[in-house]
Design an enzyme around this catalytic site. Structure first.
Site, PDB file in Angstrom:
ATOM      1  N   GLU A   1       0.885  -1.183   0.000  1.00 53.28           N
ATOM      2  CA  GLU A   1       0.000   0.000   0.000  1.00 53.28           C
ATOM      3  C   GLU A   1       0.907   1.212   0.000  1.00 53.28           C
ATOM      4  OE1 GLU A   1      -3.126   0.017  -0.385  1.00 53.28           O
ATOM      5  OE2 GLU A   1      -3.979  -1.840   0.397  1.00 53.28           O
TER       6      GLU A   1
ATOM      7  N   CYS B   1      -2.793   8.819   2.473  1.00 53.59           N
ATOM      8  CA  CYS B   1      -2.369   8.272   1.175  1.00 53.59           C
ATOM      9  C   CYS B   1      -3.352   8.653   0.091  1.00 53.59           C
ATOM     10  CB  CYS B   1      -2.226   6.760   1.294  1.00 53.59           C
ATOM     11  SG  CYS B   1      -3.646   5.950   2.027  1.00 53.59           S
TER      12      CYS B   1
HETATM   13  P1  NAD Z   1       8.053   5.342   4.892  1.00 50.60           P
HETATM   14  O1  NAD Z   1       8.141   4.461   3.698  1.00 50.60           O
HETATM   15  O2  NAD Z   1       9.100   6.334   5.124  1.00 50.60           O
HETATM   16  O3  NAD Z   1       7.987   4.473   6.231  1.00 50.60           O
HETATM   17  C1  NAD Z   1       7.015   3.483   6.423  1.00 50.60           C
HETATM   18  C2  NAD Z   1       7.548   2.417   7.371  1.00 50.60           C
HETATM   19  O4  NAD Z   1       8.602   1.707   6.731  1.00 50.60           O
HETATM   20  C3  NAD Z   1       8.120   2.952   8.680  1.00 50.60           C
HETATM   21  O5  NAD Z   1       7.713   2.083   9.718  1.00 50.60           O
HETATM   22  C4  NAD Z   1       9.619   2.847   8.454  1.00 50.60           C
HETATM   23  O6  NAD Z   1      10.380   2.702   9.620  1.00 50.60           O
HETATM   24  C5  NAD Z   1       9.701   1.579   7.625  1.00 50.60           C
HETATM   25  N1  NAD Z   1      10.923   1.430   6.829  1.00 50.60           N
HETATM   26  C6  NAD Z   1      11.736   2.384   6.337  1.00 50.60           C
HETATM   27  N2  NAD Z   1      12.743   1.827   5.626  1.00 50.60           N
HETATM   28  C7  NAD Z   1      12.541   0.481   5.668  1.00 50.60           C
HETATM   29  C8  NAD Z   1      13.230  -0.634   5.090  1.00 50.60           C
HETATM   30  N3  NAD Z   1      14.314  -0.486   4.335  1.00 50.60           N
HETATM   31  N4  NAD Z   1      12.736  -1.862   5.319  1.00 50.60           N
HETATM   32  C9  NAD Z   1      11.616  -2.046   6.050  1.00 50.60           C
HETATM   33  N5  NAD Z   1      10.935  -1.030   6.633  1.00 50.60           N
HETATM   34  C10 NAD Z   1      11.393   0.227   6.427  1.00 50.60           C
HETATM   35  O7  NAD Z   1       6.603   6.002   4.782  1.00 50.60           O
HETATM   36  P2  NAD Z   1       5.952   7.109   5.766  1.00 50.60           P
HETATM   37  O8  NAD Z   1       6.641   8.408   5.504  1.00 50.60           O
HETATM   38  O9  NAD Z   1       5.870   6.570   7.139  1.00 50.60           O
HETATM   39  O10 NAD Z   1       4.458   7.164   5.202  1.00 50.60           O
HETATM   40  C11 NAD Z   1       4.055   8.054   4.225  1.00 50.60           C
HETATM   41  C12 NAD Z   1       3.851   7.334   2.909  1.00 50.60           C
HETATM   42  O11 NAD Z   1       2.980   6.225   3.075  1.00 50.60           O
HETATM   43  C13 NAD Z   1       3.193   8.205   1.864  1.00 50.60           C
HETATM   44  O12 NAD Z   1       3.798   8.001   0.607  1.00 50.60           O
HETATM   45  C14 NAD Z   1       1.767   7.693   1.841  1.00 50.60           C
HETATM   46  O13 NAD Z   1       1.072   7.974   0.646  1.00 50.60           O
HETATM   47  C15 NAD Z   1       1.957   6.239   2.079  1.00 50.60           C
HETATM   48  N6  NAD Z   1       0.746   5.607   2.587  1.00 50.60           N
HETATM   49  C16 NAD Z   1       0.068   4.729   1.799  1.00 50.60           C
HETATM   50  C17 NAD Z   1      -1.118   4.160   2.243  1.00 50.60           C
HETATM   51  C18 NAD Z   1      -1.906   3.206   1.390  1.00 50.60           C
HETATM   52  O14 NAD Z   1      -2.792   2.559   1.909  1.00 50.60           O
HETATM   53  N7  NAD Z   1      -1.614   3.081   0.120  1.00 50.60           N
HETATM   54  C19 NAD Z   1      -1.610   4.490   3.509  1.00 50.60           C
HETATM   55  C20 NAD Z   1      -0.886   5.405   4.294  1.00 50.60           C
HETATM   56  C21 NAD Z   1       0.291   5.940   3.828  1.00 50.60           C
END
Ligand code: NAD
Length: 476
Positions: free
Chosen positions: A249, A283
């Site tokens: 997602e 999102c």
């Molecule tokens: P992010 O990708 O920076 O972080 C998300 C999670 O991934 C955090 O828990 C982080 O610690 C973890 N993470 C980071 N690097 C990692 C790695 N290499 N391996 C495994 N885990 C890792 O995203 P964010 O800034 O927390 O969230 C915002 C983004 O999420 C926006 O782009 C938003 O559109 C998207 N989002 C999508 C949905 C959906 O349902 N499609 C819902 C909410 C948010």
């Protein structure tokens, strides 16, 4: 300063190293969060693996009943948990239910409902084929251990979306919350794990390196990831190494298209919340607004009036409708996009200049005189800024909406539902809303296309996504 704990095997687990969780409205340190070591991550997965067969072997009715108890625990603790969301994530407390200001109490109400619905859905055995010679049934089996990685924007709700269907289907879970919003999730899991068998639901905490260790564990049977496309790509690469299935997602850059027969007054409130819910940090927010020349000024005037009317402040204060942005990184990104647009000749109709003082407050901002190709239009701003783009005819609007490599949601606004539906069917997005935007529902599958990911959550399809089919084929 209190150190919060992970839950592993039903017991609290702390780590030698910790980090601070801060209130985005005040900068206040709220508590310390453990940084799970590689050994602790491996231990959490081992515990989930060991607990899974017995959990899957329970009658489905027992898992349903336990998850209904989980919903009760969430309801009983909704007040303190909503306060955690406000203090840690920033959204105002708001009200309860779909018609209220969508703040933390709304998020907790969502947690309750998104627990009850998967807990009560049926996952029937499908009959794929039957004749005089054979009968082929499709049964649904759990994957095993689900590794869930959550973002910071709706920290508790998205965790529930990952946890509850997984458990219902007989999987066990290890979840890592975002490093920006860990305490609320650790507290929620601590509470709900009390009514679940030990080991069924576990947490680890820390930044991306901890998430990377979790998804790289070969004992993980499926990964559910919600977050940015950049992180999704890294996780997909790790998953490919182990052939681990994934649900992705990812981010979006949803277009909202106003058709020429729309009434600006009638659609303004829906457009406003579609774009600015959770300070635009959602999102499936409307992140690009396409309006025909004939309606441009009227739509902008209606939205401007709403933007200027919404009180912004510390979400704990009564009457606050808009809180701060959640973190400095996102605040800086939004500031940079607005400054670049301004420098390139766009008009900042309202907002645009953050106030002095503590907290990541960025005013609700409308930007006009901007076109496709501008970074504010083409990049996911994920904040309280909406670019309004003029279009010539509907074909032009559809082409502009589809030109990016993401496709989470989109919306079409018109009193003529047939005309709106015809436009909707041409849009490349996992969901196209008509006369609303971002209105997800626990019974309705949700997911992205193109760079917004793959797989769906919610409803029966979402439940199926945390299972794998097993065909039982009987000779007659
Ligand atoms: P992010 O990708 O920076 O972080 C998300 C999670 O991934 C955090 O828990 C982080 O610690 C973890 N993470 C980071 N690097 C990692 C790695 N290499 N391996 C495994 N885990 C890792 O995203 P964010 O800034 O927390 O969230 C915002 C983004 O999420 C926006 O782009 C938003 O559109 C998207 N989002 C999508 C949905 C959906 O349902 N499609 C819902 C909410 C948010």
């Amino acid at each position: 300063m209190k150190t919060y704990a992970n839950t592993v095997n039903g017991r609290p687990v702390t780590s030698e190293r910790t980090f601070e969780s801060r209130n985005p409205a005040t900068g206040e340190v709220l508590g310390l969060v453990p940084i799970s070591t590689a050994a602790q991550v491996a231990q959490a997965v081992a515990v989930a693996k060991a607990a899974q067969p017995a959990w899957a072997a329970r009658p489905d009715a027992e898992r349903k009943a336990l998850l209904m108890q989980v919903a009760e625990v969430i309801k009983a603790n909704a007040d303190p948990l909503a306060q955690w969301v406000t203090r840690e994530q920033g959204k105002p407390l708001g009200g309860v239910g779909p018609d209220q200001v969508p703040g933390s109490r709304f998020e907790l109400w969502g947690c309750e409902v998104w627990t009850q619905v998967p807990a009560s859905l049926e996952l029937p055995v499908d009959l794929a084929f039957e004749d005089a010679t054979r009968r082929d049934e499709v049964h649904r089996k759990p994957y095993g251990v689900i590794a869930a990685i959550a973002p910071w924007n709706w920290p508790l709700l998205i965790a529930i979306w990952q946890i509850v269907p997984s458990l219902r289907a007989g999987n066990t879970v290890v979840i890592k919350p975002s490093e920006y919003t860990s305490i609320g999730t650790l507290e929620m899991v601590r509470l709900i794990a009390e009514v679940l068998p030990p080991g069924v639901l576990n947490t680890v905490s820390g930044d991306g390196t901890v998430g990377a260790a979790l998804v790289d564990d070969p004992r993980v049977d499926k990964i559910m990831f919600t977050g940015s496309g950049a992180t999704g790509a890294k996780i997909a690469a790790t998953a490919a190494k182990h052939l681990t299935p994934t649900t992705m997602e990812l981010g979006g850059n949803d277009a909202a298209i106003v058709l020429p027969d729309a009434d600006p007054k009638a659609i303004a409130m829906g457009l406003f919340w579609g774009a600015f819910i959770n300070m635009g940090q959602t999102c499936a927010c409307a992140k690009r607004l396409y309006v025909p020349d004939s309606l441009h000024d009227a739509v902008v005037a209606e939205l401007k009036a709403l933007c200027e009317a919404m009180p912004m402040g510390d979400g704990m204060a009564p009457g606050t409708v808009m809180g701060p942005m959640q973190n400095r990184m996102q605040f800086d990104k939004v500031s940079r996009l607005v400054e670049r647009a301004r420098a390139d000749g766009a008009i900042v109709v309202c907002g645009g200049k953050p106030p002095a003082g503590p907290g990541h407050f960025f005013p609700l901002t409308l930007v006009t005189n901007i076109d496709d190709g501008a970074p504010l239009v083409d990049e996911e701003q994920f904040g309280p800024v909406l670019p309004v783009i003029r279009y010539r005819d509907v074909d032009d609007a559809v082409a502009r909406a589809n030109r990016l490599d993401v496709g989470l949601g989109a919306s079409v606004w018109s009193p003529d539902i047939d005309a709106a539906r015809a436009v909707a069917s041409r849009l490349q997005a996992g969901t196209v809303w008509i006369n609303q935007h971002g209105m997800i529902h626990p019974m309705v599958p949700f997911g992205g296309v193109k760079g917004s990911g793959w797989g769906v959550e919610f409803g029966v399809d979402g439940l199926k996504a945390v299972t794998q089919p097993q065909v039982i084929s009987i000779k007659r």
